[in-house]
Enzyme design. Structure first.
Site, short mmCIF file in Angstrom:
data_model
loop_
_atom_site.label_atom_id
_atom_site.label_comp_id
_atom_site.label_asym_id
_atom_site.label_seq_id
_atom_site.Cartn_x
_atom_site.Cartn_y
_atom_site.Cartn_z
N ARG A 213 37.52 47.07 53.59
CA ARG A 213 36.87 46.07 52.74
C ARG A 213 37.83 44.92 52.42
O ARG A 213 37.39 43.80 52.18
CB ARG A 213 36.38 46.71 51.45
CG ARG A 213 35.22 47.69 51.66
CD ARG A 213 34.64 48.15 50.35
NE ARG A 213 34.47 47.01 49.49
CZ ARG A 213 34.78 47.04 48.18
NH1 ARG A 213 35.24 48.13 47.64
NH2 ARG A 213 34.59 45.98 47.44
N ARG B 149 31.10 44.93 44.91
CA ARG B 149 30.99 44.41 43.54
C ARG B 149 30.62 42.92 43.58
O ARG B 149 29.97 42.41 42.69
CB ARG B 149 32.36 44.59 42.88
CG ARG B 149 32.56 43.87 41.56
CD ARG B 149 32.11 44.65 40.41
NE ARG B 149 32.43 43.99 39.16
CZ ARG B 149 32.02 44.45 37.98
NH1 ARG B 149 31.28 45.54 37.93
NH2 ARG B 149 32.32 43.83 36.86
N ARG C 144 33.01 49.56 35.14
CA ARG C 144 32.76 48.21 35.68
C ARG C 144 31.34 47.71 35.39
O ARG C 144 30.59 47.37 36.28
CB ARG C 144 33.06 48.18 37.18
CG ARG C 144 34.47 48.62 37.51
CD ARG C 144 34.80 48.44 38.95
NE ARG C 144 35.18 47.05 39.24
CZ ARG C 144 35.46 46.63 40.48
NH1 ARG C 144 35.30 47.44 41.51
NH2 ARG C 144 35.84 45.38 40.69
N PRO C 145 30.96 47.69 34.11
CA PRO C 145 29.65 47.11 33.78
C PRO C 145 29.62 45.61 34.09
O PRO C 145 30.66 45.03 34.42
CB PRO C 145 29.53 47.35 32.28
CG PRO C 145 30.94 47.44 31.80
CD PRO C 145 31.72 48.07 32.92
N ILE C 146 28.44 44.99 34.00
CA ILE C 146 28.37 43.54 34.22
C ILE C 146 27.78 42.84 33.00
O ILE C 146 27.21 41.74 33.09
CB ILE C 146 27.56 43.19 35.50
CG1 ILE C 146 26.13 43.73 35.43
CG2 ILE C 146 28.26 43.69 36.75
CD1 ILE C 146 25.24 43.23 36.57
N ASP C 147 27.95 43.47 31.84
CA ASP C 147 27.35 42.92 30.60
C ASP C 147 27.85 41.52 30.27
O ASP C 147 27.07 40.68 29.79
CB ASP C 147 27.62 43.86 29.43
CG ASP C 147 29.11 44.06 29.20
OD1 ASP C 147 29.81 44.53 30.13
OD2 ASP C 147 29.59 43.69 28.11
N ASP D 130 45.64 45.02 40.81
CA ASP D 130 45.41 45.38 42.22
C ASP D 130 46.70 45.71 42.94
O ASP D 130 46.68 46.42 43.95
CB ASP D 130 44.74 44.22 42.96
CG ASP D 130 43.33 43.99 42.48
OD1 ASP D 130 42.78 42.90 42.75
OD2 ASP D 130 42.78 44.88 41.80
C1 EPZ Z 1 38.07 41.21 40.02
O1 EPZ Z 1 37.16 42.26 39.72
C2 EPZ Z 1 38.63 41.54 41.39
N1 EPZ Z 1 37.56 41.56 42.38
C3 EPZ Z 1 39.31 42.91 41.33
O2 EPZ Z 1 39.88 43.16 42.61
C4 EPZ Z 1 40.43 42.85 40.29
O3 EPZ Z 1 41.00 44.15 40.17
C5 EPZ Z 1 39.84 42.43 38.94
O4 EPZ Z 1 39.15 41.17 39.07
C6 EPZ Z 1 40.93 42.25 37.87
O5 EPZ Z 1 41.87 41.32 38.30
C7 EPZ Z 1 37.12 40.38 42.89
O6 EPZ Z 1 37.58 39.31 42.51
C8 EPZ Z 1 36.08 40.46 43.96
P1 EPZ Z 1 37.03 42.12 35.75
P2 EPZ Z 1 36.18 42.13 38.44
O7 EPZ Z 1 35.65 41.71 35.48
O8 EPZ Z 1 35.74 40.75 38.28
C9 EPZ Z 1 35.49 45.10 32.45
C10 EPZ Z 1 40.25 44.39 44.56
O9 EPZ Z 1 40.83 45.47 44.78
N2 EPZ Z 1 34.23 44.34 32.48
O10 EPZ Z 1 38.16 41.21 35.39
O11 EPZ Z 1 35.16 43.19 38.57
C11 EPZ Z 1 35.72 45.90 33.70
O12 EPZ Z 1 35.05 47.14 33.66
C12 EPZ Z 1 39.33 44.26 43.37
O13 EPZ Z 1 40.40 43.35 45.24
C13 EPZ Z 1 33.23 44.62 31.57
O14 EPZ Z 1 33.37 45.52 30.72
O15 EPZ Z 1 37.18 42.52 37.27
C14 EPZ Z 1 37.22 46.05 33.74
O16 EPZ Z 1 37.59 47.16 32.94
C15 EPZ Z 1 39.24 45.56 42.57
N3 EPZ Z 1 32.06 43.91 31.61
C16 EPZ Z 1 37.73 44.77 33.09
O17 EPZ Z 1 36.60 44.19 32.42
C17 EPZ Z 1 31.86 42.92 32.53
O18 EPZ Z 1 30.78 42.30 32.52
C18 EPZ Z 1 38.25 43.74 34.07
O19 EPZ Z 1 37.24 43.54 35.04
C19 EPZ Z 1 32.89 42.65 33.47
C20 EPZ Z 1 34.07 43.36 33.42
#
Ligand code: EPZ
Length: 421
Positions: free
Chosen positions: A400, A93, A122-125, A308
């Site tokens: 990982r 990711r 996990r979109p990136i919008d 996590d």
């Molecule tokens: C980070 O992921 C961590 N990864 C994750 O750890 C962690 O679980 C997560 O933050 C929450 O704390 C890293 O830092 C590398 P988010 P990230 O964006 O950034 C939604 C591990 O096991 N979302 O806070 O991907 C998403 O789908 C990993 O170490 C959107 O909708 O998490 C989720 O439901 C797993 N659009 C929620 O937000 C977006 O553009 C939170 O995701 C981005 C996210």
């Protein structure tokens, strides 16, 4: 290291572990080196496949990379290449963290959609919407995307995030520090790893205020220097070990960890009967006697219970006396390990976003399959608590985020080894 783990459980864990730097800090930090004109050295870097993939991405865009015994040194070219190597970019990711730095360092970036744990859509919008608001042109096509910065570069923006995404906060912080003018990020995530990134960027000359709070102010600067930096310790690795000793019994001393950054996990384990003492730069956790059920735990953004840590905490409660309920509102599929818990004889059921556990007297070892990083670590804990032999497949997920997990637990008295291959 082999292709599967063999664990003969039922033994207590005893010993001392020094917690390495946080995976979720070092991954954005490595991408952020592309913002720095001078060389950057990181200390204490764990040997993880996500780190190896990050170094492959940096080499792929023209950086000089050296890595030895936990010390990583990155030298960034004046102009980087803009296309990320497909393999490493798809493998995790964290390839999303290269969008903002390459917009500054190469004026554009092309990459496949990122991979990573299948714990939800996990979109990136939120990343893309924020970068577009700062002037980037976004083109999505096939399984990838291309972003282009305007000739004059990105500009600052007063931006409200749709939800407090950790990664998107880090992406927009990296975009803002070299953008023209001021950026205000509202509704930002507050995780310690975000503060760590801001602290690193500040050491390089960035002007940031409010990192670790929901509103972050950034004054863009024209250039950032290099520096040397040691990331914060990994609070999720520390939580994983705390959960393991709570489940198996024994006594662990965790050095180089921050109890304040894992407070909800420690409070849960204390409530359930563990003895926990904070030490200077660490803690001691002991579990003798039985573990009682932990009640209901809701995960959320920091400082709430870390999503996590939920699977690895759940594994500790499979044999507790009473019920424990973990409710995760962050990801749609955080508890992929539930089916494998049941194969071990655990009494678990899903109720919406919750995993409900009724402690059983005994777990029996069997064949298990890891499906994501933290779920895999949870299966290791569950197998360590089970009588008899377990074989865990899908260990690539575990690698990982954890350095040699067999060596780690083996040093603490567990009967665990790599096999296969
Ligand atoms: C980070 O992921 C961590 N990864 C994750 O750890 C962690 O679980 C997560 O933050 C929450 O704390 C890293 O830092 C590398 P988010 P990230 O964006 O950034 C939604 C591990 O096991 N979302 O806070 O991907 C998403 O789908 C990993 O170490 C959107 O909708 O998490 C989720 O439901 C797993 N659009 C929620 O937000 C977006 O553009 C939170 O995701 C981005 C996210």
């Amino acid at each position: 290291m082999g292709g599967e783990l063999i664990i003969r459980g039922g033994r207590p864990l005893n010993g001392t572990v020094r917690i390495p730097a946080a995976k979720n800090s070092i991954l954005p930090l490595l991408a952020a080196t592309l913002l720095c004109d001078g060389p950057v050295t990181f200390e204490d870097v764990p040997a993880l496949t996500d780190v190896e993939n990050s170094l492959a991405l940096l080499r792929g865009v023209g950086c000089g990379v050296s890595s030895r015994a936990g010390r990583v040194r990155i030298c960034t070219p004046r102009r980087a290449l803009s296309v990320l190597p497909e393999g490493p970019a798809r493998a995790m990711r964290s390839s999303v963290f290269y969008l903002a730095p390459l917009l500054h360092r190469a004026g554009a970036v092309t990459m496949p959609l990122p991979g990573g744990c299948r714990i939800g859509a996990r979109p990136i919008d939120i990343h893309l919407d924020g970068l577009a608001a700062m002037g980037a042109r976004v083109e999505l096509r096939g399984g990838g995307l291309t972003l282009k910065a305007p000739p004059e570069g990105l500009h600052g923006v007063d931006w409200k995030m749709r939800l407090p995404s950790v990664g998107a906060t880090e992406t927009l912080l990296m975009a803002a520090v070299r953008a023209r003018g001021v950026t205000v990020l509202r509704g930002a995530a507050c995780e310690p790893e975000i503060e760590d990134l801001a602290r690193f960027l500040g050491k390089c000359g960035a002007l940031i205020c409010g990192a670790g709070t929901p509103t972050i102010w950034v004054q863009g600067v024209r250039a950032l220097s290099g520096t040397s930096y040691t990331p914060i310790p990994d609070r999720i690795t520390a939580s994983t070990l705390a959960g393991a000793v709570a489940g198996c019994g024994g006594r662990l001393e965790l050095e180089n960890c921050r109890p304040d950054q894992m407070a909800p996990m420690l409070a849960l384990l204390k409530r359930a009967g563990c003895q926990i003492e904070s030490r200077d730069k660490g803690l001691v956790i002991r579990r003798q006697g039985s573990l009682s059920g932990g009640g209901t735990v809701y995960t959320g953004g920091y400082p709430a219970f870390a999503t996590d840590a939920a699977p690895v905490a759940a594994a500790a409660f499979l044999r507790a006396e009473g019920e424990t309920r973990f409710c995760d509102r962050v990801f749609e599929n955080r508890f992929s390990c539930a089916e494998d818990f049941a194969r071990l004889g655990a009494d678990v059921r899903r109720e919406g976003c919750c995993l409900v556990i009724r402690g059983v007297k005994e777990l029996r070892g069997c064949a298990l399959r890891a499906r994501d990083l933290r779920g895999g670590a949870a299966l290791v804990t569950a197998a360590l608590c089970a009588e008899g032999e377990s074989r865990i497949f899908g260990v690539e997920h575990i690698r990982r985020g954890y350095e040699d997990i067999a060596e780690l637990y083996g040093r603490l008295g567990a009967d665990i080894e790599w096999a296969g291959w």
